[in-house]
Write a protein that holds these residues in place. Structure first.
Motif, PDB file in Angstrom:
ATOM      1  N   GLN A  85      -9.543   5.781   7.234  1.00  0.00           N
ATOM      2  CA  GLN A  85     -10.143   5.727   8.571  1.00  0.00           C
ATOM      3  C   GLN A  85      -9.117   5.399   9.652  1.00  0.00           C
ATOM      4  O   GLN A  85      -9.424   5.469  10.844  1.00  0.00           O
ATOM      5  CB  GLN A  85     -11.257   4.672   8.597  1.00  0.00           C
ATOM      6  N   SER A  86      -7.909   5.044   9.259  1.00  0.00           N
ATOM      7  CA  SER A  86      -6.887   4.664  10.239  1.00  0.00           C
ATOM      8  C   SER A  86      -6.509   5.868  11.111  1.00  0.00           C
ATOM      9  O   SER A  86      -6.276   6.963  10.602  1.00  0.00           O
ATOM     10  CB  SER A  86      -5.636   4.148   9.522  1.00  0.00           C
ATOM     11  N   PRO A  87      -6.431   5.671  12.427  1.00  0.00           N
ATOM     12  CA  PRO A  87      -6.051   6.791  13.302  1.00  0.00           C
ATOM     13  C   PRO A  87      -4.583   7.188  13.155  1.00  0.00           C
ATOM     14  O   PRO A  87      -4.198   8.292  13.543  1.00  0.00           O
ATOM     15  CB  PRO A  87      -6.339   6.246  14.710  1.00  0.00           C
ATOM     16  N   ILE A  88      -3.769   6.289  12.603  1.00  0.00           N
ATOM     17  CA  ILE A  88      -2.345   6.567  12.395  1.00  0.00           C
ATOM     18  C   ILE A  88      -2.032   6.495  10.904  1.00  0.00           C
ATOM     19  O   ILE A  88      -2.414   5.547  10.223  1.00  0.00           O
ATOM     20  CB  ILE A  88      -1.456   5.560  13.152  1.00  0.00           C
ATOM     21  N   ASP A  89      -1.365   7.481  10.385  1.00  0.00           N
ATOM     22  CA  ASP A  89      -0.924   7.529   8.982  1.00  0.00           C
ATOM     23  C   ASP A  89      -2.035   7.236   7.967  1.00  0.00           C
ATOM     24  O   ASP A  89      -1.844   6.432   7.048  1.00  0.00           O
ATOM     25  CB  ASP A  89       0.230   6.545   8.749  1.00  0.00           C
ATOM     26  N   PRO A  90      -3.208   7.856   8.089  1.00  0.00           N
ATOM     27  CA  PRO A  90      -4.292   7.582   7.143  1.00  0.00           C
ATOM     28  C   PRO A  90      -3.901   7.936   5.709  1.00  0.00           C
ATOM     29  O   PRO A  90      -3.299   8.971   5.455  1.00  0.00           O
ATOM     30  CB  PRO A  90      -5.429   8.483   7.640  1.00  0.00           C
ATOM     31  N   GLY A  91      -4.219   7.020   4.786  1.00  0.00           N
ATOM     32  CA  GLY A  91      -3.979   7.260   3.372  1.00  0.00           C
ATOM     33  C   GLY A  91      -2.549   7.078   2.913  1.00  0.00           C
ATOM     34  O   GLY A  91      -2.237   7.255   1.730  1.00  0.00           O
ATOM     35  N   SER A  92      -1.648   6.721   3.825  1.00  0.00           N
ATOM     36  CA  SER A  92      -0.237   6.583   3.463  1.00  0.00           C
ATOM     37  C   SER A  92       0.027   5.294   2.687  1.00  0.00           C
ATOM     38  O   SER A  92      -0.708   4.307   2.791  1.00  0.00           O
ATOM     39  CB  SER A  92       0.637   6.614   4.716  1.00  0.00           C
ATOM     40  N   GLU A  93       1.093   5.296   1.910  1.00  0.00           N
ATOM     41  CA  GLU A  93       1.462   4.137   1.106  1.00  0.00           C
ATOM     42  C   GLU A  93       2.104   3.058   1.978  1.00  0.00           C
ATOM     43  O   GLU A  93       2.819   3.362   2.933  1.00  0.00           O
ATOM     44  CB  GLU A  93       2.430   4.549   0.005  1.00  0.00           C
ATOM     45  N   ILE A  94       1.831   1.804   1.636  1.00  0.00           N
ATOM     46  CA  ILE A  94       2.460   0.683   2.334  1.00  0.00           C
ATOM     47  C   ILE A  94       3.740   0.329   1.581  1.00  0.00           C
ATOM     48  O   ILE A  94       3.697  -0.135   0.444  1.00  0.00           O
ATOM     49  CB  ILE A  94       1.523  -0.544   2.392  1.00  0.00           C
ATOM     50  N   THR A  95       4.880   0.595   2.198  1.00  0.00           N
ATOM     51  CA  THR A  95       6.161   0.330   1.557  1.00  0.00           C
ATOM     52  C   THR A  95       6.881  -0.815   2.264  1.00  0.00           C
ATOM     53  O   THR A  95       6.891  -0.884   3.493  1.00  0.00           O
ATOM     54  CB  THR A  95       7.069   1.572   1.594  1.00  0.00           C
ATOM     55  N   TYR A  96       7.451  -1.701   1.470  1.00  0.00           N
ATOM     56  CA  TYR A  96       8.267  -2.801   1.975  1.00  0.00           C
ATOM     57  C   TYR A  96       7.506  -3.658   2.992  1.00  0.00           C
ATOM     58  O   TYR A  96       7.963  -3.867   4.117  1.00  0.00           O
ATOM     59  CB  TYR A  96       9.553  -2.245   2.580  1.00  0.00           C
ATOM     60  N   THR A 155      -7.378  -1.238   6.010  1.00  0.00           N
ATOM     61  CA  THR A 155      -6.037  -1.474   6.544  1.00  0.00           C
ATOM     62  C   THR A 155      -5.714  -0.381   7.550  1.00  0.00           C
ATOM     63  O   THR A 155      -5.800   0.806   7.234  1.00  0.00           O
ATOM     64  CB  THR A 155      -4.991  -1.473   5.418  1.00  0.00           C
ATOM     65  N   THR A 156      -5.359  -0.798   8.761  1.00  0.00           N
ATOM     66  CA  THR A 156      -5.120   0.123   9.859  1.00  0.00           C
ATOM     67  C   THR A 156      -3.696   0.000  10.366  1.00  0.00           C
ATOM     68  O   THR A 156      -3.171  -1.113  10.479  1.00  0.00           O
ATOM     69  CB  THR A 156      -6.092  -0.177  11.027  1.00  0.00           C
ATOM     70  N   VAL A 157      -3.068   1.124  10.657  1.00  0.00           N
ATOM     71  CA  VAL A 157      -1.762   1.107  11.313  1.00  0.00           C
ATOM     72  C   VAL A 157      -2.002   1.009  12.810  1.00  0.00           C
ATOM     73  O   VAL A 157      -2.620   1.888  13.408  1.00  0.00           O
ATOM     74  CB  VAL A 157      -0.935   2.368  10.983  1.00  0.00           C
ATOM     75  N   LEU A 158      -1.516  -0.075  13.427  1.00  0.00           N
ATOM     76  CA  LEU A 158      -1.695  -0.256  14.867  1.00  0.00           C
ATOM     77  C   LEU A 158      -0.616   0.453  15.667  1.00  0.00           C
ATOM     78  O   LEU A 158      -0.871   0.954  16.766  1.00  0.00           O
ATOM     79  CB  LEU A 158      -1.691  -1.746  15.210  1.00  0.00           C
ATOM     80  N   ALA A 159       0.592   0.464  15.137  1.00  0.00           N
ATOM     81  CA  ALA A 159       1.704   1.115  15.833  1.00  0.00           C
ATOM     82  C   ALA A 159       2.810   1.413  14.837  1.00  0.00           C
ATOM     83  O   ALA A 159       2.911   0.769  13.784  1.00  0.00           O
ATOM     84  CB  ALA A 159       2.234   0.223  16.957  1.00  0.00           C
ATOM     85  N   LYS A 160       3.644   2.376  15.159  1.00  0.00           N
ATOM     86  CA  LYS A 160       4.746   2.772  14.281  1.00  0.00           C
ATOM     87  C   LYS A 160       5.946   3.157  15.132  1.00  0.00           C
ATOM     88  O   LYS A 160       5.853   3.232  16.357  1.00  0.00           O
ATOM     89  CB  LYS A 160       4.331   3.943  13.387  1.00  0.00           C
ATOM     90  N   GLY A 161       7.074   3.424  14.466  1.00  0.00           N
ATOM     91  CA  GLY A 161       8.256   3.870  15.180  1.00  0.00           C
ATOM     92  C   GLY A 161       9.251   2.764  15.462  1.00  0.00           C
ATOM     93  O   GLY A 161       9.971   2.814  16.461  1.00  0.00           O
ATOM     94  N   PHE A 162       9.304   1.761  14.575  1.00  0.00           N
ATOM     95  CA  PHE A 162      10.233   0.646  14.753  1.00  0.00           C
ATOM     96  C   PHE A 162      11.437   0.789  13.825  1.00  0.00           C
ATOM     97  O   PHE A 162      11.316   1.256  12.697  1.00  0.00           O
ATOM     98  CB  PHE A 162       9.532  -0.685  14.465  1.00  0.00           C
ATOM     99  N   TYR A 163      12.567   0.313  14.321  1.00  0.00           N
ATOM    100  CA  TYR A 163      13.771   0.275  13.498  1.00  0.00           C
ATOM    101  C   TYR A 163      13.795  -1.061  12.756  1.00  0.00           C
ATOM    102  O   TYR A 163      14.321  -2.046  13.237  1.00  0.00           O
ATOM    103  CB  TYR A 163      15.013   0.445  14.373  1.00  0.00           C
ATOM    104  N   TYR A 164      13.158  -1.066  11.601  1.00  0.00           N
ATOM    105  CA  TYR A 164      13.007  -2.240  10.726  1.00  0.00           C
ATOM    106  C   TYR A 164      12.112  -3.299  11.372  1.00  0.00           C
ATOM    107  O   TYR A 164      12.558  -4.258  11.987  1.00  0.00           O
ATOM    108  CB  TYR A 164      14.366  -2.840  10.345  1.00  0.00           C
ATOM    109  N   ALA A 165      10.805  -3.103  11.221  1.00  0.00           N
ATOM    110  CA  ALA A 165       9.819  -4.081  11.677  1.00  0.00           C
ATOM    111  C   ALA A 165       9.889  -5.295  10.760  1.00  0.00           C
ATOM    112  O   ALA A 165       9.689  -5.179   9.561  1.00  0.00           O
ATOM    113  CB  ALA A 165       8.418  -3.469  11.634  1.00  0.00           C
ATOM    114  N   ASN A 166      10.160  -6.450  11.323  1.00  0.00           N
ATOM    115  CA  ASN A 166      10.412  -7.639  10.516  1.00  0.00           C
ATOM    116  C   ASN A 166       9.355  -8.715  10.763  1.00  0.00           C
ATOM    117  O   ASN A 166       8.197  -8.518  10.475  1.00  0.00           O
ATOM    118  CB  ASN A 166      11.838  -8.143  10.814  1.00  0.00           C
ATOM    119  N   GLY A 167       9.747  -9.851  11.306  1.00  0.00           N
ATOM    120  CA  GLY A 167       8.808 -10.958  11.486  1.00  0.00           C
ATOM    121  C   GLY A 167       7.722 -10.665  12.501  1.00  0.00           C
ATOM    122  O   GLY A 167       7.901  -9.864  13.420  1.00  0.00           O
ATOM    123  N   VAL A 168       6.576 -11.324  12.334  1.00  0.00           N
ATOM    124  CA  VAL A 168       5.457 -11.169  13.264  1.00  0.00           C
ATOM    125  C   VAL A 168       4.782 -12.520  13.445  1.00  0.00           C
ATOM    126  O   VAL A 168       4.669 -13.299  12.498  1.00  0.00           O
ATOM    127  CB  VAL A 168       4.450 -10.108  12.747  1.00  0.00           C
TER     128      VAL A 168
END
Length: 208
Positions: A85-96, A155-168
């Motif tokens: 159901q995620s509007p971004i990258d639906p069904g994709s694997e969660i890596t790292y 699980t929903t992807v809120l945003a993408k396109g980061f060069y190594y998304a780290n701490g939050v």
């Protein structure tokens, strides 16, 4: 493996009865348990926080989002893939999966550093440093910000396109979160509430 630490009074504090003895380092009062609290299996536990129920929610470099229940001693995998159901990258694997923050409503906001999966090295552990180096050499913005809802289990992807998304980390009033983008050496703000709320890259602002 997940290890725990046991609080122990320092010998000097015990003799003097003064637990605020400044002559001993605070690290002297902790003793690492020799036996792991839990075994997560393949992968590497990274960022973690306790939820309201007292369970430990963990980002695992190989498995995604994982929960450890201290009462049942059960390890439960919460999310390995993005929901369809995620509007971004639906069904994709969660890596790292790397780091997380838990909101008061139980939702888990977490990062996925890159699409390169940390592999088992010759020393017997899953090498997240090597995966970071490969991602850096690749030079592609594959990092993502995700949200896991414990009620809907989605699980929903809120945003993408980061060069190594780290701490939050969440702000005190939970109106926004801050994400560390390692390879570009910057912090990004993402609004969760208020007039600037948005679920796309344009809602990010650079901290200087």
């Amino acid at each position: 493996n997940l290890y725990g630490a046991l609080k122990q009074p320092s010998s000097s504090s015990s003799r003097s009865g003064n637990r605020s003895d400044s002559s001993s380092s605070s690290s002297d009062n902790w003793e690492l348990r020799l036996q792991p609290v839990a075994r997560f299996g393949a992968g590497r536990p990274l960022g973690y926080h306790f939820d309201a129920a007292g369970s430990l929610i963990v980002c695992d470099s190989l498995k995604g989002l994982v929960k450890f229940d201290f009462i049942s001693k059960e390890v439960v995998v919460l999310a390995t893939h993005v929901s369809h159901q995620s509007p971004i990258d639906p069904g994709s694997e969660i890596t790292y999966a790397n780091d997380l923050a838990i909101a008061s409503d139980g939702r888990v906001y977490f990062t996925s550093c890159t699409d390169i999966i940390p592999s088992l090295n010759k020393h017997g552990y899953y090498d997240t440093f090597r995966a970071w180096m490969l991602g850096l050499a690749q030079g592609l913005p594959q990092g993502r910000l995700l949200r896991y809802d414990p009620v809907t289990k989605e699980t929903t992807v809120l945003a993408k396109g980061f060069y190594y998304a780290n701490g939050v980390a969440l702000s005190g009033d939970e109106s926004y979160l801050v994400l560390a983008e390692t390879d570009r050496i910057r912090l990004l703000k993402y609004w969760l509430k208020g007039p600037q709320v948005g679920w796309w890259l344009g809602s990010f602002e650079l901290y200087r």
